[in-house]
Design a protein around this motif. Structure first.
Motif, PDB file in Angstrom:
ATOM      1  N   ASN A 575       1.035  -1.314   0.071  1.00 51.47           N
ATOM      2  CA  ASN A 575       0.007   0.100  -0.033  1.00 51.47           C
ATOM      3  C   ASN A 575       0.785   1.289  -0.033  1.00 51.47           C
ATOM      4  OD1 ASN A 575      -1.890   1.917   2.316  1.00 51.47           O
ATOM      5  ND2 ASN A 575      -2.733   1.555   0.077  1.00 51.47           N
ATOM      6  N   ARG A 609      -5.714   0.260   0.135  1.00 49.61           N
ATOM      7  CA  ARG A 609      -5.575  -0.077   1.438  1.00 49.61           C
ATOM      8  C   ARG A 609      -6.495  -1.573   1.636  1.00 49.61           C
ATOM      9  NH1 ARG A 609      -4.000   2.769   6.167  1.00 49.61           N
ATOM     10  NH2 ARG A 609      -2.748   3.518   4.705  1.00 49.61           N
ATOM     11  N   ALA A 610      -7.704  -1.225   0.792  1.00 49.27           N
ATOM     12  CA  ALA A 610      -8.647  -2.609   1.157  1.00 49.27           C
ATOM     13  C   ALA A 610      -9.275  -2.737  -0.238  1.00 49.27           C
ATOM     14  CB  ALA A 610      -9.845  -2.162   2.054  1.00 49.27           C
ATOM     15  N   VAL A 657     -14.914  -1.559  -2.546  1.00 49.30           N
ATOM     16  CA  VAL A 657     -15.034  -1.266  -1.264  1.00 49.30           C
ATOM     17  C   VAL A 657     -15.491   0.251  -1.462  1.00 49.30           C
ATOM     18  CG1 VAL A 657     -13.346  -0.618   0.617  1.00 49.30           C
ATOM     19  CG2 VAL A 657     -13.050  -2.301  -0.737  1.00 49.30           C
ATOM     20  N   ILE A 660     -13.682   3.167   3.733  1.00 46.74           N
ATOM     21  CA  ILE A 660     -12.715   2.597   4.966  1.00 46.74           C
ATOM     22  C   ILE A 660     -12.615   3.958   5.967  1.00 46.74           C
ATOM     23  CG2 ILE A 660     -10.809   3.141   3.471  1.00 46.74           C
ATOM     24  CD1 ILE A 660      -9.632   0.857   5.025  1.00 46.74           C
ATOM     25  N   TYR A 662     -11.063   4.828   9.598  1.00 47.72           N
ATOM     26  CA  TYR A 662     -10.145   4.681  10.830  1.00 47.72           C
ATOM     27  C   TYR A 662     -10.532   5.406  12.082  1.00 47.72           C
ATOM     28  CZ  TYR A 662      -7.100   1.975   7.773  1.00 47.72           C
ATOM     29  OH  TYR A 662      -6.622   0.953   7.099  1.00 47.72           O
ATOM     30  N   VAL A 667     -11.161  -0.349  12.669  1.00 48.68           N
ATOM     31  CA  VAL A 667     -11.369   0.174  11.418  1.00 48.68           C
ATOM     32  C   VAL A 667     -12.857  -0.429  10.900  1.00 48.68           C
ATOM     33  CG1 VAL A 667     -10.344  -0.071   9.098  1.00 48.68           C
ATOM     34  CG2 VAL A 667      -9.020  -0.331  11.194  1.00 48.68           C
ATOM     35  N   VAL A 669     -15.198  -0.886   7.530  1.00 50.62           N
ATOM     36  CA  VAL A 669     -15.175  -0.862   6.106  1.00 50.62           C
ATOM     37  C   VAL A 669     -16.514  -1.229   5.456  1.00 50.62           C
ATOM     38  CG1 VAL A 669     -14.111  -2.146   4.173  1.00 50.62           C
ATOM     39  CG2 VAL A 669     -12.771  -1.558   6.211  1.00 50.62           C
ATOM     40  N   THR A 671     -18.729  -2.568   2.140  1.00 51.36           N
ATOM     41  CA  THR A 671     -18.323  -3.172   0.702  1.00 51.36           C
ATOM     42  C   THR A 671     -19.727  -3.558   0.168  1.00 51.36           C
ATOM     43  OG1 THR A 671     -18.523  -5.493   1.487  1.00 51.36           O
ATOM     44  CG2 THR A 671     -16.213  -4.448   1.858  1.00 51.36           C
ATOM     45  N   LEU A 679     -12.251  -9.840   1.419  1.00 47.85           N
ATOM     46  CA  LEU A 679     -11.987  -8.715   1.678  1.00 47.85           C
ATOM     47  C   LEU A 679     -10.418  -8.566   1.976  1.00 47.85           C
ATOM     48  CD1 LEU A 679     -12.439  -5.369   2.149  1.00 47.85           C
ATOM     49  CD2 LEU A 679     -12.643  -5.950   4.542  1.00 47.85           C
ATOM     50  N   LEU A 681      -7.539  -6.235   3.471  1.00 46.90           N
ATOM     51  CA  LEU A 681      -7.076  -5.145   4.262  1.00 46.90           C
ATOM     52  C   LEU A 681      -5.721  -5.051   4.434  1.00 46.90           C
ATOM     53  CD1 LEU A 681      -8.230  -2.630   5.634  1.00 46.90           C
ATOM     54  CD2 LEU A 681      -8.456  -3.668   7.564  1.00 46.90           C
ATOM     55  N   ASP A 683      -3.628  -4.002   6.283  1.00 54.01           N
ATOM     56  CA  ASP A 683      -3.235  -3.515   7.592  1.00 54.01           C
ATOM     57  C   ASP A 683      -2.416  -4.742   8.457  1.00 54.01           C
ATOM     58  OD1 ASP A 683      -3.747  -0.990   7.296  1.00 54.01           O
ATOM     59  OD2 ASP A 683      -5.660  -0.918   8.508  1.00 54.01           O
TER      60      ASP A 683
END
Length: 765
Positions: A575, A609-610, A657, A660, A662, A667, A669, A671, A679, A681, A683
């Motif tokens: 990412n 990110r996702a 997605v 998202i 934070y 987190v 999300v 979809t 999914l 992610l 992270d």
């Protein structure tokens, strides 16, 4: 005015003025601390904590480095430390500066109080406090964060324990009733040390307090059993009260390379060099330290110099003074140097091979803790003893040996060009002159002691006035110029800083190459290196941690050893969209804002990110790592999993997605998809994270080894990820139980001490 207040008013005022004058730039002149660990850990960590506290949350998880890492559980950021409240005073970084200065003040005034409790005069206690204020070891800790926070409570802890053990006896100097309250205070101080974040400092502090309790308590030199029981109880109680911090830390360490056998070379990396011991007698010149020193030459402790008077005190205690305190602190000094030499000491290397506790002390130089405190306390005893009438039998041989010592020092001053031995020789001459005047009756002992304290101050001030560097606070408050070339909202994408090819690549633990250390620190900020760049809202796929977690360490090792094309692929698949090259700065490029060359490059193939994928692959860890970063693997088509999952792929798949979001430790999300899929992610996957899909618990999967994934069926979904550190719930339960038991014990003890008639009245009423 009360006589006691009058007696302490002048010394405490002088010590306050010394501290205020030394830290004047950061308290009143809009400067900030910035040296070494302050930039890499101190300021970024405290900035993150301040943001979390302001949002009403505890900083369990830091999303800004290594694609997200635990924070509170790491211990060294001292996220649960009560004095973090100081961060709210003024604006940042003023709150951080105040945090450091207050802790340094705790050390100085605690040393003064302890020396007075041991029966030394206010003048002698002031001498020791000045050594604590301006000594090289303690000023070096200002740049080492958690070590300072844990270490400064040691003298106060020793004072409380000494007050408890010196229980009142008939006609004794410390009469005044039982002192169980001092024991409770000792427990509280140990808790502060633990939460301060330096376990090594906590262990050394308790060892120092224990042996001091055994050998320095009058009439109890051979009674080691009672100190053992009492301090074991203090330690266990403090551990129970700190369980909410220690249990999560223990679980994190199990998932770090600290849990591995890293070998002797790793565990002795920062060992004290024998030639550095010369700095006990003459300090380096720090006047131009930041402008003449190159990055690679900086040692773990920039200065070992505690002053020439403490060196003379050590010299006198080892050769001539034969009282219990002098013998004990001389031994403590020797123990500190013995262990600080680390890999340069064959005996230490031998002990390291079979001692698990010693293996946890990755930086042997930390053991100079013992030597620094020994020299601090010996200074007061030396000043007191030197001018007492009963020490006349000591002065004649002392003066003779001192002349020899001074001659050697003067000769070494000529030989070692560049060392500040000329100043040391001058200080030595002043000390010797005062001793001669007092010995011959030309000056009153009280005046001689006062003048000697002045010599201590002048010596240390001239040696260390520039040891702690300060810089304009705009270094922290103004974003790097290079960030102006980034989009106004670069997230949710990460950045990478520094060169990628072998010629320009440098580990993030090192400062960027520059002609001197000052410029390298400025460049560290200007290219937005981690972890400092997190202060300006940037997030990274790499970073720095004091406790290296297995996944972060593995990612870093793979990255460091990869060729250039693979490094770029690793970044894009972690990412990272923007690469701050550090090749030149915006001011050198005029008005150009292109991202194809210059200070910023863009990875157009960077993964979001996702995102959603329609299929999966399974396999062992090594195969997954090789596959994920391989050129022929498409991470948008499949997710790599290391555990079996019941999954039925759909003939047709499409999804997106939608959002998202934070928030602290969470987190969210949203979809939408047609067909079954996953999914992904980007992270970090780490135990403690859980996920709910549409309000129901779901299984959180380890994706592509480093990241997270959730299996989803066709339709719209709301996913809520939440992080709670492993061990936190049990730790909170243990801490709560310890508090309840402690309060119960206090109440029971209070009722048992009530007079009989009042106890009967309470039972009736």
């Amino acid at each position: 005015m009360n006589r006691s207040i009058q007696q302490h008013a002048l010394p405490l005022t002088l010590l306050t003025l010394v501290l205020g004058w030394y830290f004047l730039p950061v308290l009143f002149l809009d400067h900030t601390l910035f040296f070494r660990d302050v930039m890499k850990f101190g300021l970024p960590g405290k900035w993150f904590q301040l943001q979390m506290y302001a949002e009403g949350a505890l900083p369990y998880w830091n999303p800004a480095i290594f694609s997200g890492v635990p924070f509170l559980s790491l211990l060294h950021p001292n996220a649960a430390y009560p004095l973090n409240a100081l961060l709210f005073v003024g604006d940042f970084p003023y709150g951080y500066n105040l945090f450091v200065v207050v802790h340094h003040g705790v050390l100085v005034f605690s040393v003064y109080a302890l020396m007075r409790f041991w029966g030394l005069s206010a003048t002698a206690a002031t001498a020791s406090a000045l050594v604590a204020a301006l000594g090289g070891y303690f000023l070096s800790l200002v740049s080492l964060g958690n070590q300072l926070v844990s270490t400064v409570w040691t003298p106060l802890l020793l004072l409380c324990v000494q007050k408890y053990f010196m229980r009142p006896h008939a006609g004794g100097p410390h009469a005044g009733g039982p002192h169980c309250g001092w024991l409770a205070a000792a427990v509280a101080l140990v808790v502060l040390q633990v939460l301060g974040g330096s376990p090594e400092s906590c262990v050394m502090s308790m060892l120092l307090v224990y042996f001091a309790s055994v050998f320095l308590t009058p009439g109890r030199a051979t009674q080691w059993k009672r100190p053992t029981r009492v301090l074991a109880g203090v330690s266990l109680t403090a551990i129970a009260l700190s369980a909410f911090q220690l249990l999560p830390t223990y679980r994190v360490i199990q998932r770090s390379i600290r849990n591995w056998d890293l070998g002797t070379e790793f565990n002795t990396k920062w060992s004290l060099q024998p030639e550095a011991l010369r700095h006990l007698f003459a300090t380096r010149n720090f006047d131009t330290f930041m402008t003449t020193t190159v990055v690679e030459e900086v040692v773990y402790l920039p200065s070992l110099y505690m002053g020439l008077v403490p060196a003379l005190a050590l010299f006198a205690a080892a050769i001539l003074i034969r009282n219990r305190a002098a013998i004990f602190w001389t031994g403590v000094f020797a123990v500190g140097v013995f262990f600080a030499l680390g890999g340069n000491n064959p005996v230490y290397t031998f002990l390291l091979s079979f001692n698990p506790l010693l293996q946890k002390f990755r930086y042997p130089e930390k053991f100079f803790f013992f030597s620094a405190f020994a020299m601090t306390f010996l200074t007061g005893h030396f000043v007191e003893y030197l001018f007492q009438s009963r020490s006349r039998h000591f002065l004649s041989p002392f003066l003779l040996l001192s002349f020899l010592f001074g001659a050697l020092l003067a000769g070494f001053a000529v030989y070692a060009n560049g060392e500040r031995l000329g100043l040391a020789a001058s200080v030595f001459a002043a000390v010797l002159g005062l001793a001669v005047l007092a010995f011959t009756g030309k000056i009153r002992p009280e005046w001689a002691k006062t003048m000697l304290v002045l010599v201590v101050f002048i010596d240390l001030w001239m040696a260390h006035s520039k040891l702690v560097p300060f810089i304009d606070s705009r270094l922290i408050t103004q974003p790097p110029e290079v960030t102006r070339l980034l989009p106004s909202s670069p997230g949710p994408y990460r950045v990478f800083t520094g060169g990628l090819d072998r010629e320009h690549f440098r580990p993030k633990s090192l400062f960027p190459k520059a002609p001197n250390f000052l410029l390298s620190h400025i460049l560290e900020k200007e290219i937005a290196n981690p972890n400092l760049g997190t202060v300006f809202g940037l997030e990274y796929a790499d970073g720095l941690m004091a406790i290296e977690l297995e996944n972060a360490w593995l990612w870093t090792q793979l990255f460091n050893k990869s060729p250039l094309d693979r490094k770029k692929r690793m970044l894009a698949r972690s990412n990272v969209r923007y690469w701050i090259t550090g090749e030149d700065t915006p001011r050198h490029r005029g008005n150009s804002k292109g991202l194809e060359s210059g200070p910023i490059r863009e990875f157009e193939d960077a993964l979001p990110r996702a995102f959603l994928v329609p299929s999966m692959q399974q396999g062992p860890k090594i195969k997954l790592l090789n596959t994920y970063f391989a050129e022929d693997f498409d991470p948008r088509r499949a997710v790599l999993l290391d555990t079996p999952v019941a999954f039925q792929p759909s003939e047709r798949f499409d999804g997106t997605v939608q959002s998202i979001e934070y928030s602290p430790n969470h987190v969210t999300v949203r979809t939408r998809q047609e067909g079954n899929g996953f999914l992904v992610l980007l992270d970090s996957y780490f135990p403690g994270w859980s996920v709910q899909v549409d309000g129901k618990p779901a299984t959180l999967l380890r994706a592509n080894h480093f990241f997270r994934a959730v299996s989803l069926k066709s339709g719209k979904h709301l996913l809520h990820f939440k992080y709670v550190p492993e061990g936190l719930v049990w730790g909170q339960a243990v801490s709560f139980l310890a508090i309840v038991l402690g309060l119960t014990l206090v109440l029971v003890t209070a009722f048992r001490r009530l007079p009989v008639h009042r106890w009967d009245a309470l039972k009736r009423g």
